[in-house]
Design a protein around this motif. Structure first.
Motif, PDB file in Angstrom:
ATOM      1  N   ALA A 143      13.469   2.972   0.901  1.00 47.04           N
ATOM      2  CA  ALA A 143      13.760   2.000   1.954  1.00 47.04           C
ATOM      3  C   ALA A 143      13.136   0.648   1.650  1.00 47.04           C
ATOM      4  N   GLY A 144      11.995   0.685   0.950  1.00 45.49           N
ATOM      5  CA  GLY A 144      11.319  -0.560   0.591  1.00 45.49           C
ATOM      6  C   GLY A 144      11.806  -1.145  -0.721  1.00 45.49           C
ATOM      7  N   GLY A 145      12.776  -0.493  -1.356  1.00 41.65           N
ATOM      8  CA  GLY A 145      13.344  -1.002  -2.601  1.00 41.65           C
ATOM      9  C   GLY A 145      12.400  -0.932  -3.783  1.00 41.65           C
ATOM     10  N   ARG A 146      11.480   0.055  -3.775  1.00 41.79           N
ATOM     11  CA  ARG A 146      10.518   0.122  -4.860  1.00 41.79           C
ATOM     12  C   ARG A 146      10.382   1.534  -5.444  1.00 41.79           C
ATOM     13  N   LEU A 147      11.397   2.361  -5.252  1.00 44.02           N
ATOM     14  CA  LEU A 147      11.326   3.736  -5.743  1.00 44.02           C
ATOM     15  C   LEU A 147      11.422   3.777  -7.262  1.00 44.02           C
ATOM     16  N   ARG A 148      10.457   4.456  -7.890  1.00 40.97           N
ATOM     17  CA  ARG A 148      10.459   4.678  -9.329  1.00 40.97           C
ATOM     18  C   ARG A 148      10.234   6.163  -9.604  1.00 40.97           C
TER      19      ARG A 148
ATOM     20  N   ALA B  16       7.660  10.297   1.321  1.00 43.42           N
ATOM     21  CA  ALA B  16       7.212   9.213   0.445  1.00 43.42           C
ATOM     22  C   ALA B  16       8.389   8.613  -0.321  1.00 43.42           C
ATOM     23  N   ILE B  17       9.293   9.455  -0.795  1.00 48.13           N
ATOM     24  CA  ILE B  17      10.474   8.963  -1.516  1.00 48.13           C
ATOM     25  C   ILE B  17      11.339   8.112  -0.595  1.00 48.13           C
TER      26      ILE B  17
ATOM     27  N   ALA C 132       0.834  -1.199   0.000  1.00 43.25           N
ATOM     28  CA  ALA C 132       0.000   0.000   0.000  1.00 43.25           C
ATOM     29  C   ALA C 132       0.868   1.246   0.000  1.00 43.25           C
ATOM     30  N   PHE C 133       0.397   2.288  -0.667  1.00 42.39           N
ATOM     31  CA  PHE C 133       1.068   3.579  -0.658  1.00 42.39           C
ATOM     32  C   PHE C 133       0.482   4.375   0.492  1.00 42.39           C
ATOM     33  N   ASN C 134       1.023   4.173   1.685  1.00 41.47           N
ATOM     34  CA  ASN C 134       0.438   4.748   2.893  1.00 41.47           C
ATOM     35  C   ASN C 134       0.493   6.272   2.894  1.00 41.47           C
TER      36      ASN C 134
ATOM     37  N   PHE D 237      10.110  12.869  -9.720  1.00 36.71           N
ATOM     38  CA  PHE D 237       9.716  13.812 -10.767  1.00 36.71           C
ATOM     39  C   PHE D 237       8.894  14.966 -10.188  1.00 36.71           C
ATOM     40  N   VAL D 238       7.909  14.650  -9.365  1.00 37.64           N
ATOM     41  CA  VAL D 238       7.074  15.688  -8.759  1.00 37.64           C
ATOM     42  C   VAL D 238       7.898  16.530  -7.782  1.00 37.64           C
ATOM     43  N   PHE D 239       8.811  15.898  -7.064  1.00 40.33           N
ATOM     44  CA  PHE D 239       9.688  16.630  -6.141  1.00 40.33           C
ATOM     45  C   PHE D 239      10.530  17.646  -6.905  1.00 40.33           C
TER      46      PHE D 239
END
Length: 256
Positions: free
Chosen positions: A213-218, A207-208, A27-29, A223-225
C-alpha cells in the motif's frame, strides 16, 4: 541487528552548516508487532516448563532458553534504538549480536539432537514432528541474518530481514502457548501447529499489505511468506519421508 542503515544525505538549503542530514526512512511498524508477539508467546508458552522452574532446568536448556529470549530482546532494542536515531549504539549492538547469534544457533542444534535422542523424554515420532520447523527454518535464519548484515546500509531491507528472524524461532513457543490456551494435551500440540503457522502468515500478510500500500514492497517479506507456507504445507507429511527419518536418527545419535 547489525549496523546503521545509511540514507542519502539531503542537499540544498536544508543541509545546514555544511553537514548533511539524513532523510527519515519510513518506519517498519510491523517489526514491533512481530517482536511483541514473539515475547508474549515465549513467556506464556514456556512459563510452566522454564520461567517458573529455573532452578530445575539443566544447563543446556538454560542456555537455549535464555539465548532465544535474549535474541527477541535484542531485536526489540535495535528497533527502539533505530527509531530514536541512536545509530552508534544500534551499530555496536548489531555487531555484538554475532556472538549471541552463534550461541543461539549452537544451543538450537544441541536441543534438536537431545530431542531426537530421547533425552528430553519426548517420543521419537513427536520429536520428528516438532523438530521439523527447527530443521526447516535454520537455513532461513542464516539467510535472514546474513542478509541483514549484507544489506545493513539499506534501511528497508535491513529492518525487514532482522525483524523476520524472530518468526523463525518462535514456532515452538507459539505452539505451546496455543496448546496451553486451548487443548492442554500432548496431542493438542499437533493441533496447535495450525494456529501457529496461521499467526506467522497473518503477521507477514499484514506487513506485505502495508508495504504494498505504501509502494515500497520488496523481496524479504514475500520470500519469508513463501518459505513459511512451504514449511506449513509439509509439516505433516515430512514425518513419513525416509531421508528425514534418517536425518533425525543421525542427529539424535550425536547426543546419545
Amino acid at each position: 541487528m547489525a549496523t546503521q542503515a545509511v540514507n542519502q544525505p539531503d542537499s540544498g538549503p536544508e543541509a545546514q552548516g555544511g553537514k548533511a542530514r539524513r532523510k527519515p526512512a519510513p518506519a517498519f511498524n510491523e517489526a514491533l508487532l512481530i517482536v511483541i508477539v514473539g515475547l508474549v508467546a515465549t513467556v506464556f508458552g514456556f512459563l510452566p516448563t522454564f520461567f517458573l522452574r529455573l532452578s530445575e532446568v539443566d544447563l543446556a536448556h538454560q542456555i537455549h532458553g535464555w539465548t532465544m529470549t535474549f535474541w527477541l530482546l535484542l531485536v526489540l532494542a535495535q528497533i527502539v534504538l533505530a527509531r530514536r536515531r541512536h545509530y552508534a549504539w544500534h551499530r555496536q549492538l548489531g555487531w555484538a549480536s554475532i556472538v549471541l547469534f552463534a550461541a543461539m544457533v549452537g544451543s538450537s542444534l544441541q536441543m534438536m539432537a537431545l530431542m531426537m535422542s530421547g533425552a528430553t523424554h519426548l517420543p521419537f515420532e513427536f520429536a520428528k514432528f516438532f523438530g521439523y520447523s527447527d530443521f526447516a527454518n535454520m537455513p532461513l535464519l542464516f539467510i535472514l541474518y546474513g542478509g541483514a548484515i549484507w544489506y545493513r546500509k539499506d534501511r528497508y531491507l535491513h529492518s525487514r530481514l532482522i525483524a523476520t528472524t524472530v518468526l523463525t524461532s518462535i514456532v515452538p513457543a507459539l505452539a505451546r502457548a496455543y496448546n496451553i490456551a486451548i487443548w492442554r494435551t500432548m496431542e493438542g500440540l499437533h493441533y496447535a501447529m495450525h494456529p501457529t503457522y496461521l499467526t506467522l502468515l497473518g503477521l507477514l500478510a499484514l506487513a506485505i499489505w502495508r508495504d504494498r500500500a505504501g509502494g515500497r514492497l520488496r523481496w524479504p517479506l514475500p520470500f519469508v511468506f513463501a518459505w513459511t507456507s512451504v514449511v506449513y504445507a509439509t509439516q505433516w507429511v515430512i514425518v513419513d519421508v525416509a531421508w528425514y527419518d534418517a536425518l533425525c536418527r543421525a542427529l539424535g545419535s550425536l547426543a546419545a
